[in-house]
Motif scaffolding. Sequence first.
Motif, PDB file in Angstrom:
ATOM      1  N   ALA A 235       1.006  -1.260   0.117  1.00 29.88           N
ATOM      2  CA  ALA A 235       0.026   0.139  -0.138  1.00 29.88           C
ATOM      3  C   ALA A 235       0.779   1.364  -0.161  1.00 29.88           C
ATOM      4  O   ALA A 235       1.840   1.468   0.824  1.00 29.88           O
ATOM      5  CB  ALA A 235      -0.915  -0.061   1.139  1.00 29.88           C
ATOM      6  N   SER A 236       0.725   2.168  -0.949  1.00 30.39           N
ATOM      7  CA  SER A 236       1.165   3.358  -0.865  1.00 30.39           C
ATOM      8  C   SER A 236       0.176   4.472  -1.031  1.00 30.39           C
ATOM      9  O   SER A 236      -0.702   4.387  -1.966  1.00 30.39           O
ATOM     10  CB  SER A 236       2.016   3.542  -1.958  1.00 30.39           C
ATOM     11  N   PHE A 237       0.188   5.629  -0.121  1.00 27.79           N
ATOM     12  CA  PHE A 237      -0.820   6.722  -0.194  1.00 27.79           C
ATOM     13  C   PHE A 237      -0.151   7.808   0.608  1.00 27.79           C
ATOM     14  O   PHE A 237       0.652   7.755   1.284  1.00 27.79           O
ATOM     15  CB  PHE A 237      -2.200   6.296   0.048  1.00 27.79           C
TER      16      PHE A 237
ATOM     17  N   VAL B 269      -4.559  -1.148  -2.348  1.00 27.44           N
ATOM     18  CA  VAL B 269      -5.489   0.247  -2.321  1.00 27.44           C
ATOM     19  C   VAL B 269      -5.656   0.178  -4.063  1.00 27.44           C
ATOM     20  O   VAL B 269      -4.872   0.230  -4.719  1.00 27.44           O
ATOM     21  CB  VAL B 269      -4.409   1.470  -2.261  1.00 27.44           C
ATOM     22  N   GLN B 270      -7.125   0.009  -4.184  1.00 23.06           N
ATOM     23  CA  GLN B 270      -7.431  -0.085  -5.636  1.00 23.06           C
ATOM     24  C   GLN B 270      -8.315   1.249  -6.125  1.00 23.06           C
ATOM     25  O   GLN B 270      -8.623   1.254  -7.468  1.00 23.06           O
ATOM     26  CB  GLN B 270      -8.407  -1.301  -5.526  1.00 23.06           C
ATOM     27  N   PHE B 271      -8.479   2.368  -5.164  1.00 25.60           N
ATOM     28  CA  PHE B 271      -8.975   3.518  -5.402  1.00 25.60           C
ATOM     29  C   PHE B 271      -8.694   4.688  -4.618  1.00 25.60           C
ATOM     30  O   PHE B 271      -8.672   4.474  -3.452  1.00 25.60           O
ATOM     31  CB  PHE B 271     -10.671   3.176  -5.613  1.00 25.60           C
ATOM     32  N   ASP B 272      -8.319   5.652  -5.084  1.00 27.56           N
ATOM     33  CA  ASP B 272      -7.686   6.787  -4.146  1.00 27.56           C
ATOM     34  C   ASP B 272      -8.354   8.163  -4.897  1.00 27.56           C
ATOM     35  O   ASP B 272      -7.787   8.413  -5.934  1.00 27.56           O
ATOM     36  CB  ASP B 272      -6.373   6.622  -3.862  1.00 27.56           C
ATOM     37  N   GLY B 273      -9.320   8.578  -4.406  1.00 26.36           N
ATOM     38  CA  GLY B 273      -9.737   9.832  -5.379  1.00 26.36           C
ATOM     39  C   GLY B 273     -10.824  10.622  -4.421  1.00 26.36           C
ATOM     40  O   GLY B 273     -11.357  10.305  -3.532  1.00 26.36           O
ATOM     41  N   PRO B 274     -11.470  11.731  -5.216  1.00 26.06           N
ATOM     42  CA  PRO B 274     -12.357  12.396  -4.505  1.00 26.06           C
ATOM     43  C   PRO B 274     -13.638  11.808  -4.264  1.00 26.06           C
ATOM     44  O   PRO B 274     -14.071  10.897  -5.053  1.00 26.06           O
ATOM     45  CB  PRO B 274     -12.533  13.676  -5.778  1.00 26.06           C
ATOM     46  N   LYS B 275     -14.426  12.353  -3.155  1.00 31.94           N
ATOM     47  CA  LYS B 275     -15.469  11.432  -2.769  1.00 31.94           C
ATOM     48  C   LYS B 275     -16.454  11.612  -3.787  1.00 31.94           C
ATOM     49  O   LYS B 275     -17.167  10.642  -4.041  1.00 31.94           O
ATOM     50  CB  LYS B 275     -16.289  12.219  -1.427  1.00 31.94           C
ATOM     51  N   ASP B 276     -16.712  12.542  -4.677  1.00 36.43           N
ATOM     52  CA  ASP B 276     -17.831  12.524  -5.603  1.00 36.43           C
ATOM     53  C   ASP B 276     -17.467  11.718  -6.753  1.00 36.43           C
ATOM     54  O   ASP B 276     -18.332  11.244  -7.527  1.00 36.43           O
ATOM     55  CB  ASP B 276     -17.782  14.123  -6.121  1.00 36.43           C
TER      56      ASP B 276
ATOM     57  N   ASP C 138     -13.589  14.318   2.372  1.00 35.01           N
ATOM     58  CA  ASP C 138     -13.113  14.997   1.328  1.00 35.01           C
ATOM     59  C   ASP C 138     -12.592  13.801   0.239  1.00 35.01           C
ATOM     60  O   ASP C 138     -12.747  14.235  -0.869  1.00 35.01           O
ATOM     61  CB  ASP C 138     -11.682  15.546   1.765  1.00 35.01           C
ATOM     62  N   ARG C 139     -12.150  12.720   0.686  1.00 32.21           N
ATOM     63  CA  ARG C 139     -11.547  11.733  -0.189  1.00 32.21           C
ATOM     64  C   ARG C 139     -11.880  10.364   0.218  1.00 32.21           C
ATOM     65  O   ARG C 139     -12.175   9.945   1.449  1.00 32.21           O
ATOM     66  CB  ARG C 139     -10.092  12.048  -0.095  1.00 32.21           C
ATOM     67  N   VAL C 140     -11.937   9.501  -0.803  1.00 35.13           N
ATOM     68  CA  VAL C 140     -12.249   7.961  -0.369  1.00 35.13           C
ATOM     69  C   VAL C 140     -10.994   7.282  -0.799  1.00 35.13           C
ATOM     70  O   VAL C 140     -10.406   7.321  -1.962  1.00 35.13           O
ATOM     71  CB  VAL C 140     -13.423   7.648  -1.198  1.00 35.13           C
ATOM     72  N   MET C 141     -10.299   6.417  -0.056  1.00 34.99           N
ATOM     73  CA  MET C 141      -9.572   5.336  -0.246  1.00 34.99           C
ATOM     74  C   MET C 141     -10.004   3.823  -0.154  1.00 34.99           C
ATOM     75  O   MET C 141     -10.607   3.730   0.967  1.00 34.99           O
ATOM     76  CB  MET C 141      -8.233   5.587   0.438  1.00 34.99           C
ATOM     77  N   ALA C 142     -10.133   3.170  -1.177  1.00 38.76           N
ATOM     78  CA  ALA C 142     -10.660   1.539  -1.303  1.00 38.76           C
ATOM     79  C   ALA C 142      -9.586   0.581  -1.015  1.00 38.76           C
ATOM     80  O   ALA C 142      -8.771   0.671  -2.158  1.00 38.76           O
ATOM     81  CB  ALA C 142     -11.822   1.623  -2.203  1.00 38.76           C
TER      82      ALA C 142
END
Length: 559
Positions: free
Chosen positions: A23-25, A212-219, A202-206
């Motif tokens: 995982a990297s973020f 980590v398969q998704f990392d981006g804005p909530k919308d 603000d942001r969702v990380m899945a």
Amino acid sequence: MLLSVRNLSYRHMHGSIRAVDDASFDIKAGETVALVGKSGSGKSTLGYILSGVIPQLIKGSELSGDVSFEDNVSYEVGYVSQIPENQLFGYRVEDAIVFGLENMGLDETEIRRRLNRVLELFGIERFLNSPVSSLSGGQKQTVCIASVLAMEPQLLILDEPVSSLDPRGKALVQEVLLQLKKEGQTVLLIDQNLDWSAEVVDRVMALEVGKVQFDGPKDDFFQDVDLYNRFGVTVPEMLELYHMCDPKRGSTLFSTVRGAVDYFQGIVNISERKQTISQINEEKTRTIEIQDLTKEFDGFRALNEVNAHFYRGAVTAVLGQNGSGKTTLVRHLIGLHEPTSGSILYEGQSIAGKSTADLARSIAYVFQHPDQMIFEDSVWKEVTFSTRIMKREMDEARIDDLLKEHALLEYKDAFPMNLSMGHKHMLTILSVLLTDPEVIILDEPTLGMDRMMKEMLFRLMDKLRNQGKTVIMISHEMSFVAETADEAILMKDGNILLQGPTAEVFCHKNLLSEVSIEPPQVMQLADLLGYPDILTVPQFVDSCYPCYQHPLAEGEGQI
């Protein structure tokens, strides 16, 4: 950048695969980041690593990668776990909150300032001198959050912070997080339920199998229905409605009731339809009757001459604020509490004098926290524990099928305590169901469950209903109650305010407001549009939006 994580991997001591995998973020100062994913995806494990619980307290496992804070300065991280009892130290609430502050070596003036701040934030001044042991599960969770926040960490990690809270408690935590956001607090929210926190994040990380398969804005996350379904995330009902109604290209995304009203005003068509919730036939058998039940603890009256009943072949939800007496009520049914006065009848016979062991052959009780029910060293042994104790026959093929149907077969030989909270909860439910009880009591059954597991639980409860079982459920998740419960009981301060069909109970706005419970979002929307007894999103679409059709061709739809 407050926090930087690079190539982080971790494997449990008895694990066959990595719980966190490369995982990297980054997390910026002042951000509120939601960490989501299916049960068992590695969310809580990642939180343990970032907080230092791993490897400082949990040792002997494989850990690699790098976790660094801004300018390599040692930052304070506060962690609130899913089980508040594990973090509360001290006899009184005040003792529990100041425990960490005293260990930090702060002077009395600073301790008092911080104590008063969190007491005011959470409105828990009235509990200050109460014994921690006397609090309800939700009240303990609130105190736990307050005790960690009082230490003013630079990074605050909350692992399912509202799982045991009533709607008012959830709204309060949301308000606190909004206030902390204004103050620049950095928050990592570990939760697969974003229905209550959509306006905070603000942001969702899945995560998926530790990656980590998704990392981006909530919308961006909310716009993609396949994405949040893939990661098992529960989103606001209004967002479900937005996607189900397939609004025209360019429509503004809405996730609140107000936004939905603005969209649907003037275009819905209220049609004649069947009753949304099946009425309980009074001729049905009453499996359990509670008559004038009173319970006192050291002079405190927890239940006050309560009368209620539960039907065979029906699901009844027990609703109310934290501390209203819900758990105290149902624990009497299994003999964990003895009445101060009053009586309880099962199949027309008093249960007075019967032991918990005797009652457990007919009445099963699943605790709110599954760790309190897990005894064995493998999932297979655990799911068969009650059956073996009661010396019931076991069909191994049937048990395998049951584990497979509920996403547990792959963990058959795993150590149960290494499972996610959702998987542990499902395991304890299946364990008692294998003994074939007539009455099943579920205390906060959706705690820790992702979207898919809730759907499994929904189907399981429907099956139990069709088998003629009596199901009693305590829950603060109103949308799940609306989908599953035939009847509802509304409690306040040890009294029952109302018992009746769920749709009828949810229509009593004044009583709901009195106990700070809001009906499901979709019911609020339907009410504002002129039809108050719709409980679920599919009912709204079928009844209020019947002219909706799926697109006939690429880019073509019809409202």
